[in-house]
Design a protein around this motif. Sequence first.
Motif, short mmCIF file in Angstrom:
data_model
loop_
_atom_site.label_atom_id
_atom_site.label_comp_id
_atom_site.label_asym_id
_atom_site.label_seq_id
_atom_site.Cartn_x
_atom_site.Cartn_y
_atom_site.Cartn_z
N PHE A 1 51.39 36.76 45.44
CA PHE A 1 50.01 36.39 45.75
C PHE A 1 48.99 37.27 45.03
N LEU B 1 40.09 33.33 27.26
CA LEU B 1 40.19 32.98 28.69
C LEU B 1 41.58 33.26 29.25
N ASN C 1 43.96 37.37 30.64
CA ASN C 1 44.40 38.08 31.84
C ASN C 1 45.15 37.19 32.85
N TYR D 1 44.26 27.37 31.84
CA TYR D 1 43.05 28.10 31.49
C TYR D 1 42.55 27.77 30.08
N GLY E 1 65.51 34.10 63.27
CA GLY E 1 65.54 33.89 61.82
C GLY E 1 64.84 32.61 61.43
N VAL F 1 61.38 32.23 59.28
CA VAL F 1 61.25 31.43 58.06
C VAL F 1 60.11 30.44 58.21
N MET G 1 52.71 30.62 56.21
CA MET G 1 51.86 31.57 55.51
C MET G 1 51.79 31.23 54.02
N ILE G 2 52.96 30.96 53.47
CA ILE G 2 52.99 30.67 52.04
C ILE G 2 52.18 29.41 51.74
N LEU H 1 48.47 30.18 51.92
CA LEU H 1 47.99 30.98 50.80
C LEU H 1 47.98 30.17 49.51
N LYS H 2 49.02 29.34 49.37
CA LYS H 2 49.10 28.53 48.15
C LYS H 2 47.97 27.51 48.11
N GLU I 1 44.89 29.12 47.16
CA GLU I 1 44.94 29.33 45.72
C GLU I 1 44.55 28.06 44.97
N LEU I 2 45.02 26.93 45.52
CA LEU I 2 44.78 25.67 44.84
C LEU I 2 43.31 25.26 44.91
N LYS J 1 39.63 28.59 39.93
CA LYS J 1 40.21 29.69 39.18
C LYS J 1 39.18 30.22 38.20
N PRO K 1 38.76 32.59 35.26
CA PRO K 1 39.40 33.51 34.33
C PRO K 1 38.52 34.70 34.10
N SER K 2 39.10 35.85 34.14
CA SER K 2 38.31 37.05 33.94
C SER K 2 38.49 37.51 32.49
N ILE K 3 37.40 37.80 31.90
CA ILE K 3 37.48 38.31 30.54
C ILE K 3 36.99 39.75 30.59
#
Lengths: 425, 195, 601, 322
Positions: A156, A262, A265, A415, C92, C96, C102-103, C106-107, C110-111, C115, C117-119
């Motif tokens: 993550f 882009l 990273n 990207y 168990g 799971v 949780m996954i 979080l996913k 993320e979606l 997004k 992009p960092s430059i």
Amino acid sequence: MRRKQVILFFLIIGWLSPPAVMAIQRFPKPEFESGYVVPDAQLPLPRAELLAWLDVTVLLLTLSLATYLVLKRRSRMGVFLLSLFSLAYFGFYRQGCVCSIGAIQNVTMALFSGSYTVPLTVLFFFLIPLVFTLLFGRTFCAAVCPFGTFQDLVSFRPVRMGAWLNAFLGMIPYLYLGLAVLFAATTTEFIICRYDPFVGIFRLNASFGMFLFAGLLLVSGVFIARPYCRFLCPYGVLLNWMSQFSWKHMTITPAECIQCRLCENVCPYDAIDFPQTKKNPAGQRKQVNQLILLSLLLPLLVLGGVWTGGKMHLTLAGVNSRVRLARMIQATPVSKDQPEIPEITAFRSSGVQQQQLMTEVATIEDDFLTGSRIFGGFVGLVFGITLIRLIRTPYRTDYLPNRGTCFSCAKCMDYCPVLKDKTNN
Amino acid sequence: MDKQSRRQFIRLAVRGTLFGGIALVTGNLILRQGEPLFGKNRKSGPTVWQLNPAKCIQCGRCATNCVKTPSAVKCTHAYSMCGYCNLCSGYFKPGTKTLDTGAEKQLCPVSAIKRTFVEDPFYEYTIDETLCIGCGKCVKGCGAFGNGSLQLQVRHPLCDNCNECSIARNCPAGAYRRVPLSDPYLLKGFGKEKV
Amino acid sequence: MKKLLPDEILVKFLRLLAMISGIFSLLICILIFINFFQLKRTDPLNSPALTLLQERLIQNPGDIALKQDIRQLDLMARKVFFTSQWQIRAGGYLLVACILVMIICLKTIELITPKIPSIAATGPEEPWNLRKIQRRWIIIAGILLVTFSLTLVWFTHRMLTGIPAEAGHLKANVSGRDSITGNPVLQSPVASLTSDTVRLLGNAVKSNQAVAEDFPTQQEIRSNFPSFRGPGGNGIAFQKNIPVLWDGASGKNIGWKTEIPLPGYNSPIIWKDKIFLSGAKENKREVYCLGASDGKILWTTDLSKIPGSPGQNPKVNAETGLAAPTLTTDGQRIYTIFANGDLAALDFEGKIIWTKSLGLPKNHYGHSSSLIMYHDMLIIQYDQTVSGKVIAFAGKTGEKVWETARNVKVSWASPVLANTGSRMELLLAAEPDVTSYDPATGKELWKLDCISGEVGPSVTYANGMVFSINEYSKLAAIRLGETPSLAWEDNEYLSDVPSPVAINDIVIVVTSYGVVVCYDAATGKKYWVKELEKSVYSSPMIAEGKIYILDKQGMMHILRADKILAVIGEPSLGEGSVCTPAFGEGRIYIRGNKHLFCITK
Amino acid sequence: MKKKIILVFAIILFLAIVAWMFRDLFTGSPELQKNPYDYGMKELRQTDTVPAYKEVTPLKPALTTITSIATGYDGKIYVAGKGGVDILDISGRILKSFTFPGYATCLTVMPDNTLVIGMGDHVELWDPSGVQISAWQPEDTTSVITSVAASQHKIFVADAGNKIVYQYNELGKLQARIGEKDPSRKIPGFVIPSPYFDVGISPAGELWVANTGRYKLEKYDNDGSLLTSWGEASVTLEGFAGCCNPSHFTILSDGSFVTSEKGIERVKVYSPDGNFIALVARPESFDEGTRGLDLAAGSNGRILILDPLRNQVRVFLPLKKH
């Protein structure tokens, strides 16, 4: 169900005793008057072989699909969804066994041991990803290998690691591969399976140590993307070699790179090679000198590895159970009050003479001497070649995936602002 | 030849070599399997793990070392070897006087053996596999005094067939080995050791 | 499409859900650990309280209350054990599930979060510099590795006690010795590798031998059963561990039995794991090869139509049949002859190497002399009413090596090879002589007029003496030497079918009406006479110091080959037989009237 | 900064994992922990009782696999096994050996020194000089001959396969079938759960049979009626431990019994009426798992125990006359 009605059969008197004193006698069967019929022992059958071939087929299909999704469709979403399927099938349904990573050991053992033959299905599990990688890059890692996909799922907060860390930790897989091959070739152990972090999770059942191992690896995997794949996986070494010479490898951009930076990273695996257009500041001459020096040093590195390996052979041989047994017997005084050590009890009741064991162990240690030297030489060679390759950096104008370390996961593609259609005109 | 095409050529050559290497290893492995690749007599067939009861010393590690809990190794009864004893040393604790099914007399820590009367003086013993933990206590008793009809065996539907069995790795007697899938049990008493 | 929730709220919700499930899974984790350690620490199945109570019960076996206590405690312990196992399992699954939630959360976050992009503000680091750093760290890694390895060696070094020096010396010959004695060590992969090598070496040695000489060694001949009445046709088998007890009716100790398609009175011959015999009826002649282990017919070769075959059936007596002569082999090929004079050489896969027709024999009962090999030569006794002869063919090609005419009457006896110590002799019997030939050239060495009538039994040789016998003639003992001479003779018990056998200092004669007589070989003194009360056509065989006599009803009379009569057993085959048994290691093969039997222990 | 800490943490975690793998691989010794499911055989085999016999130097026959022992009326010791018979004197000198194919499972010596050897499924008579006299087979096909006993004209053959004792004459002619289950004559039949089924003849000429499934020694008369029996199951010294015991016994000249057991290997002396008298050999005297301790009475109260595992004849001398 085996329905073998053996009316009389042979019982070995004192079957606990050494084979030399076994006398053969028939066993007197009870005679029932009440019409009681002696039942057969219940012997349920294992998973059918056909299903193993189904696994091979699924592998082939997922691998083809993954390759298609990466190279043709350039779809990160597709790769992600396929990786979920692979995780479900190869991971949770097939419980991670047999996997391509572990198959290295089966193949090695079959090559070196006359008594073991590798099942064809396992051989295919070893081969198919290699062949695919040689053709299309590591699409196996992207969406088929359940270990990789599982780690991908939990990464993550990937942290970019420095180049030096990548280089430093990147040497571990070579060691792991070397050791795995050494131990498999001497029929000692399958260490890849012994330290398999994820099967326990796939099976929801494992020893405590295995769970702890898996848990810690996953926790570190939240920050270090795919730690097993990058810094442990021995199969990754082979795939890396194959991928470097792959026929068609994925590219970040579908057409011409516009140097937008882009993607710089986005790769959590540090697998993007940046443009390099400058000349070596140290000067061409020094570079050539370094190259010559290292090439001359290479045999020395190999020899150093051989020497160190030779020094280590007894330590490495200590992993072998026969060697361990022999050392245990020598270390244990024969006395009645001694708490029983099962290994020694079993050895005493097997009827094998101690001298015989020692001779056997001497042969094993001899094999280990040879094996450890080869292992050491291999490690030395790897270090040398890695160093040589690090002397120069190829001239390139674009952002390119590193063919060796790129997992073809297609994350970078999202990207890239260059449009796909442009490739099609 | 410019730099680009030279690089292409080297790459092609190495690729070819790698292909050759893969083919060599595969060819070698397939050739050394001997004649049949398919069919019953081939050597390359799939294998499963099994333990040889003749080597087993009942150290208890089958119960503790299996990746499964409870272990995939269970006590298996080869009825055809059983003496159907009244005083079964695999069922009763040593020193038991009165032969009934009271818990205080049972050897099995999970009471997985059922004892049923057949006819004087014979009793039948059956194993409840859902309870059995594969500790081998009864196997020890049966082997020491009786015929050894109780034997530990890997029960394949329960076994995950790990690439390397973790019990095999720790078996002090080296009793585990890979057996062909077509003949997955090594139970004694099926005329296997017929001389 | 309109969104149900604005993205920010959804993200917030998902984040909360992820957090909750994360905390939850952490809790479950802790619970499972606690449960695990608890189970490990207080193993309910081995609870000390239970053990204590049980010890007390042993002291007071009558205490019913104590018994009840134990039962209750035992039940509880088992409940605890199984419940905690169930808890771990359920935990168990729950874990799971939580992690999965949780996954997924979080996913999804993320979606749906865009997004970005960092430059980096500054450009990428200087690659040449990076490489330099990488190189440095690789070198550091290498140094660390070597240091670490050597430290490890240093620390584990003390644990080693090493291997005794002599064990090291043994290394060199371990492979050879172990593969010979079949030690358990063989199971180790190392040893199995070396045993492969040994096998390969063995093959190499063998192929060398094959180049040197094209026929089996004495050793090989003795370890097999290549001709009628064993090696040399002397009635002695060198196999060991021969069964003495069996019963054809109940199948006891009958390893297998296989029906032979066509009839024939020839006996089986054995080479390694293969058994060969032949059968014939009018216009059909076949050779069979059976696997010794399971008795399956491996192949059948039809020899009905071979070039030059007379095309008509000889007139034969029913007791001789169309396939009386036993086959022979040199370990590379097998040879067969039929009553019509058709001769053939086959390889071990049943492929015909060469064939020949000797022409319809003039023999009013039917040709029955068996074949025998001398080195690489196939020898055929071809006694006929006119122009009898003995012929040798090259086994490999079928070319005639020599042929010697015999001035004798017709006979049914088989050739015998004897090693007299100074030379090899080929011994044939037919009225009027017992004749000896040099098997290499066919030259006659000596002959002695001592046999008459229509000769059926073959001669036998032992310790410098040859014994011949025939009904209405006599038992003649010939002492070899400069000039072979008649040592003694007797005419009380005579045979017209079974041949005599001799071993050590005795000779044993079995008559066709079932009397067994033991003579002193040197003087002819009778040691004992035993009446079997059954008629016998098969020839007696000696193996492991015992005489095996098979009567026509299939009962084997096993006697001690000794001056003192001892009956060791009289097992029965359950099928009549007139054929001489053949011997394998631990086995007897008997051709009955219909089946070939393999008798085991 | 935060990223750096995370990175360091993750790297340390990862390196710890690798270090653990290494440590586990190279220094991890196999678990020497106690078996939580131990049967307790070691405790069972311990006894505080002091044996009334002491062991002297064992005799070593030439045969490599021995199964049975008998003493002749001439005082010689006969040992049979795989492929032959050794005849020894009490000092262990091998007086004569002869071989035969096959596997002797039991042996006894007749008063005229003829050897009666059980060969698994048949019986052979041999002259002590090594000449076979005769051989015969019980008519039942599933015979497992585990023991033979013989007097002048009677040869008793115990057949574990058919759970019966045959009585033959010296010519091999069947005289009687003893112990066959017959409710009408109140013969309960033998219960033989494993191939240990011994017979013996007392000095008074009575036939004793070890009914191992009932842990008893039983006396039979010639027509097969059960006369008396004694014995009970117990892990304590007084009884026979568990099923299939006593595996062997022999009867001394004063009519007392010597028994041997498997499972808990021990040899004991019982009085003629079945009361425990003394311990001859402790379980510790034998290797664990030894089975088939055939017994014979030697001269001067010696007890000879055939130890098939060590391939020796163990000799136990009484500490004092009793």
